[in-house]
Design a protein around this motif. Sequence first.
Motif, PDB file in Angstrom:
ATOM      1  N   GLY A  32      34.970 -11.013   7.526  1.00  0.00           N
ATOM      2  CA  GLY A  32      34.469  -9.853   8.252  1.00  0.00           C
ATOM      3  C   GLY A  32      33.037  -9.545   7.883  1.00  0.00           C
ATOM      4  O   GLY A  32      32.347  -8.822   8.603  1.00  0.00           O
ATOM      5  N   HIS A  33      32.584 -10.085   6.739  1.00  0.00           N
ATOM      6  CA  HIS A  33      31.171 -10.028   6.361  1.00  0.00           C
ATOM      7  C   HIS A  33      30.567 -11.411   6.634  1.00  0.00           C
ATOM      8  O   HIS A  33      29.881 -11.600   7.616  1.00  0.00           O
ATOM      9  N   GLU A  34      30.832 -12.366   5.746  1.00  0.00           N
ATOM     10  CA  GLU A  34      30.380 -13.734   5.974  1.00  0.00           C
ATOM     11  C   GLU A  34      31.323 -14.418   6.965  1.00  0.00           C
ATOM     12  O   GLU A  34      32.423 -13.934   7.246  1.00  0.00           O
ATOM     13  N   ILE A  35      30.885 -15.538   7.499  1.00  0.00           N
ATOM     14  CA  ILE A  35      31.664 -16.318   8.458  1.00  0.00           C
ATOM     15  C   ILE A  35      32.208 -17.546   7.740  1.00  0.00           C
ATOM     16  O   ILE A  35      31.454 -18.277   7.078  1.00  0.00           O
ATOM     17  N   PHE A  36      33.525 -17.796   7.871  1.00  0.00           N
ATOM     18  CA  PHE A  36      34.178 -18.838   7.085  1.00  0.00           C
ATOM     19  C   PHE A  36      34.673 -20.022   7.906  1.00  0.00           C
ATOM     20  O   PHE A  36      35.335 -20.905   7.368  1.00  0.00           O
ATOM     21  N   SER A  37      34.372 -20.048   9.204  1.00  0.00           N
ATOM     22  CA  SER A  37      34.788 -21.193  10.011  1.00  0.00           C
ATOM     23  C   SER A  37      33.834 -21.355  11.183  1.00  0.00           C
ATOM     24  O   SER A  37      33.206 -20.387  11.638  1.00  0.00           O
ATOM     25  N   GLU A  38      33.735 -22.574  11.667  1.00  0.00           N
ATOM     26  CA  GLU A  38      32.901 -22.833  12.835  1.00  0.00           C
ATOM     27  C   GLU A  38      33.502 -22.185  14.078  1.00  0.00           C
ATOM     28  O   GLU A  38      32.778 -21.835  15.009  1.00  0.00           O
ATOM     29  N   GLU A  39      34.831 -22.010  14.073  1.00  0.00           N
ATOM     30  CA  GLU A  39      35.473 -21.339  15.211  1.00  0.00           C
ATOM     31  C   GLU A  39      35.033 -19.879  15.297  1.00  0.00           C
ATOM     32  O   GLU A  39      34.757 -19.368  16.396  1.00  0.00           O
ATOM     33  N   GLU A  40      34.957 -19.209  14.145  1.00  0.00           N
ATOM     34  CA  GLU A  40      34.493 -17.827  14.165  1.00  0.00           C
ATOM     35  C   GLU A  40      33.015 -17.758  14.548  1.00  0.00           C
ATOM     36  O   GLU A  40      32.594 -16.882  15.313  1.00  0.00           O
ATOM     37  N   GLY A  68      22.124 -11.620   5.712  1.00  0.00           N
ATOM     38  CA  GLY A  68      21.578 -12.414   6.812  1.00  0.00           C
ATOM     39  C   GLY A  68      22.583 -13.083   7.709  1.00  0.00           C
ATOM     40  O   GLY A  68      22.225 -14.002   8.456  1.00  0.00           O
ATOM     41  N   VAL A  69      23.829 -12.649   7.700  1.00  0.00           N
ATOM     42  CA  VAL A  69      24.866 -13.304   8.498  1.00  0.00           C
ATOM     43  C   VAL A  69      24.518 -13.271   9.985  1.00  0.00           C
ATOM     44  O   VAL A  69      24.525 -14.301  10.667  1.00  0.00           O
ATOM     45  N   VAL A  70      24.207 -12.088  10.514  1.00  0.00           N
ATOM     46  CA  VAL A  70      23.882 -11.963  11.936  1.00  0.00           C
ATOM     47  C   VAL A  70      22.529 -12.607  12.234  1.00  0.00           C
ATOM     48  O   VAL A  70      22.330 -13.201  13.301  1.00  0.00           O
ATOM     49  N   SER A  71      21.592 -12.522  11.291  1.00  0.00           N
ATOM     50  CA  SER A  71      20.296 -13.175  11.480  1.00  0.00           C
ATOM     51  C   SER A  71      20.470 -14.671  11.729  1.00  0.00           C
ATOM     52  O   SER A  71      19.790 -15.264  12.585  1.00  0.00           O
ATOM     53  N   HIS A  72      21.384 -15.304  11.000  1.00  0.00           N
ATOM     54  CA  HIS A  72      21.627 -16.734  11.185  1.00  0.00           C
ATOM     55  C   HIS A  72      22.271 -17.017  12.538  1.00  0.00           C
ATOM     56  O   HIS A  72      21.957 -18.040  13.170  1.00  0.00           O
ATOM     57  N   LEU A  73      23.147 -16.147  12.993  1.00  0.00           N
ATOM     58  CA  LEU A  73      23.734 -16.322  14.324  1.00  0.00           C
ATOM     59  C   LEU A  73      22.661 -16.273  15.404  1.00  0.00           C
ATOM     60  O   LEU A  73      22.662 -17.086  16.337  1.00  0.00           O
ATOM     61  N   LEU A  74      21.742 -15.328  15.279  1.00  0.00           N
ATOM     62  CA  LEU A  74      20.649 -15.213  16.249  1.00  0.00           C
ATOM     63  C   LEU A  74      19.733 -16.429  16.174  1.00  0.00           C
ATOM     64  O   LEU A  74      19.286 -16.959  17.201  1.00  0.00           O
ATOM     65  N   ASP A  75      19.451 -16.885  14.952  1.00  0.00           N
ATOM     66  CA  ASP A  75      18.619 -18.071  14.776  1.00  0.00           C
ATOM     67  C   ASP A  75      19.286 -19.302  15.398  1.00  0.00           C
ATOM     68  O   ASP A  75      18.613 -20.136  16.011  1.00  0.00           O
ATOM     69  N   ASP A  76      20.602 -19.409  15.254  1.00  0.00           N
ATOM     70  CA  ASP A  76      21.345 -20.505  15.883  1.00  0.00           C
ATOM     71  C   ASP A  76      21.057 -20.585  17.378  1.00  0.00           C
ATOM     72  O   ASP A  76      21.009 -21.681  17.954  1.00  0.00           O
ATOM     73  N   LEU A  77      20.900 -19.417  18.008  1.00  0.00           N
ATOM     74  CA  LEU A  77      20.783 -19.336  19.464  1.00  0.00           C
ATOM     75  C   LEU A  77      19.341 -19.339  19.947  1.00  0.00           C
ATOM     76  O   LEU A  77      19.075 -19.139  21.130  1.00  0.00           O
ATOM     77  N   GLY A  78      18.399 -19.555  19.019  1.00  0.00           N
ATOM     78  CA  GLY A  78      17.024 -19.725  19.431  1.00  0.00           C
ATOM     79  C   GLY A  78      16.166 -18.484  19.421  1.00  0.00           C
ATOM     80  O   GLY A  78      15.050 -18.488  19.959  1.00  0.00           O
ATOM     81  N   LEU A 235      36.849  -8.037  21.534  1.00  0.00           N
ATOM     82  CA  LEU A 235      36.434  -8.756  20.325  1.00  0.00           C
ATOM     83  C   LEU A 235      37.593  -9.523  19.697  1.00  0.00           C
ATOM     84  O   LEU A 235      37.517  -9.957  18.550  1.00  0.00           O
ATOM     85  N   GLY A 236      38.648  -9.671  20.471  1.00  0.00           N
ATOM     86  CA  GLY A 236      39.870 -10.282  19.948  1.00  0.00           C
ATOM     87  C   GLY A 236      39.673 -11.686  19.425  1.00  0.00           C
ATOM     88  O   GLY A 236      40.293 -12.084  18.427  1.00  0.00           O
ATOM     89  N   GLU A 237      38.820 -12.472  20.076  1.00  0.00           N
ATOM     90  CA  GLU A 237      38.607 -13.852  19.628  1.00  0.00           C
ATOM     91  C   GLU A 237      38.017 -13.880  18.227  1.00  0.00           C
ATOM     92  O   GLU A 237      38.455 -14.659  17.365  1.00  0.00           O
ATOM     93  N   ILE A 238      37.046 -13.013  17.961  1.00  0.00           N
ATOM     94  CA  ILE A 238      36.455 -12.934  16.627  1.00  0.00           C
ATOM     95  C   ILE A 238      37.500 -12.506  15.610  1.00  0.00           C
ATOM     96  O   ILE A 238      37.620 -13.094  14.528  1.00  0.00           O
ATOM     97  N   HIS A 239      38.281 -11.479  15.962  1.00  0.00           N
ATOM     98  CA  HIS A 239      39.270 -10.960  15.026  1.00  0.00           C
ATOM     99  C   HIS A 239      40.360 -11.984  14.719  1.00  0.00           C
ATOM    100  O   HIS A 239      40.845 -12.067  13.596  1.00  0.00           O
ATOM    101  N   ARG A 240      40.738 -12.782  15.714  1.00  0.00           N
ATOM    102  CA  ARG A 240      41.751 -13.817  15.468  1.00  0.00           C
ATOM    103  C   ARG A 240      41.235 -14.867  14.489  1.00  0.00           C
ATOM    104  O   ARG A 240      41.979 -15.350  13.634  1.00  0.00           O
ATOM    105  N   MET A 241      39.956 -15.219  14.613  1.00  0.00           N
ATOM    106  CA  MET A 241      39.379 -16.199  13.695  1.00  0.00           C
ATOM    107  C   MET A 241      39.282 -15.623  12.281  1.00  0.00           C
ATOM    108  O   MET A 241      39.560 -16.311  11.295  1.00  0.00           O
ATOM    109  N   GLN A 242      38.892 -14.346  12.180  1.00  0.00           N
ATOM    110  CA  GLN A 242      38.802 -13.708  10.864  1.00  0.00           C
ATOM    111  C   GLN A 242      40.175 -13.583  10.212  1.00  0.00           C
ATOM    112  O   GLN A 242      40.309 -13.713   8.988  1.00  0.00           O
ATOM    113  N   ALA A 243      41.197 -13.329  11.031  1.00  0.00           N
ATOM    114  CA  ALA A 243      42.543 -13.093  10.507  1.00  0.00           C
ATOM    115  C   ALA A 243      43.101 -14.296   9.758  1.00  0.00           C
ATOM    116  O   ALA A 243      44.005 -14.152   8.926  1.00  0.00           O
TER     117      ALA A 243
END
Length: 269
Positions: A32-40, A68-78, A235-243
Motif C-alpha cells: 500500500g506504500h511500496e509496490i511489490f509486484s509488476e501486476e500492481e 518516490g513510489v508515485v514519482s517512479h510510476l509517473l517516470d515509467d509513463l514518460g 480501484l479494485g484492481e490495485i487493491h486486489r494486487m495489494q491484497a
Amino acid sequence: MSDVATRPNYDLRDEIKAYWSERAATFDLSPGHEIFSEEERAAWHRLILRHLGEGAGRSALDLASGTGVVSHLLDDLGFRVAGMDWSEPMLERARQKAKSRGRDISFRMGDAENTMEPDDHYDVVVNRHLVWTLVDPAAAFREWLRVLKPGGRVLIVDGDFVNATRLERFFSSLSVWGQRVGLLRPDAPSQPREMLETHRSILARVHFSQGARAEAVVGLLRAAGFADITVDTDLGEIHRMQAKNWNLFKGLARRSQHRFAIRASKPVA
C-alpha cells in the motif's frame, strides 16, 4: 509522543512532519506504500493513464512524494517528474532509490500547502494519501491550481480512513483475531504503540478528522477554481494486487474502505 510537541512554536504541521520522518525507515516495507509486484505496478499505470494520459515529456509535480513510489510510476509513463516532500529522511530514501534505479527524477524539500513553485508551471500535480493529512486543504488546492498550467490536471488518490464500513470492521476484527492466535500472518511492519498514538492524535486534529469523503474533497476543489472534476472509485484492481501481500481478511478490509481517485482541471482562460 515526544516532548518536542510541547515546545513553543511547535505546531500540528511540525508534528506531521516529525511523524512521517520517523516512518521513513520502514515506509517501503508496507504494502500500500511500496509496490511489490509488476501486476500492481501495471494496475497503477492504468489508473494514471485513465486520468492523465501518457507523459510524453510533460512536467509532473508529485506532492508528499515520500520515498518516490508515485514519482517512479509517473517516470515509467514518460512524465518529467519532480517530487516534493517536507521530510528529509523520506527525501534521502527517494534520492537513493532513484539513483539505484537509474531514474532522472528530482526530489526537493517543500510544503504541499505552500510549494514556492512558479505560477502556471506544471502540466500535472499528483498526490497519494496526502489530502487526508492536510491542515488547510482549501489553501492547498488553491496552491495546486496556481502552479498548474491552464488546462493542467490534478490527480488525487486518497480515502476515508476514519469511518470504517460495517464490512471493514468485521474483516478487520477477523484479521486481528487470526493474527493473535497465530492462524494468520502478521501485518508488516507493525508500528510501536507510541507511533500509533501519535497517528491517532494527528488524525484527530487535521481538517478531515471526521474522514476525507470524496464529495467533500470535490466541494473544496470546486471552490478553489477547479473544473471538469471526476471521481473514480474503481480501484479494485490495485487493491486486489495489494491484497496478495496481506492475509485474506486484511485484504478484504482494505477493499471495503471508501477510497477514490479524483481528477480535476485548471480552466483555460
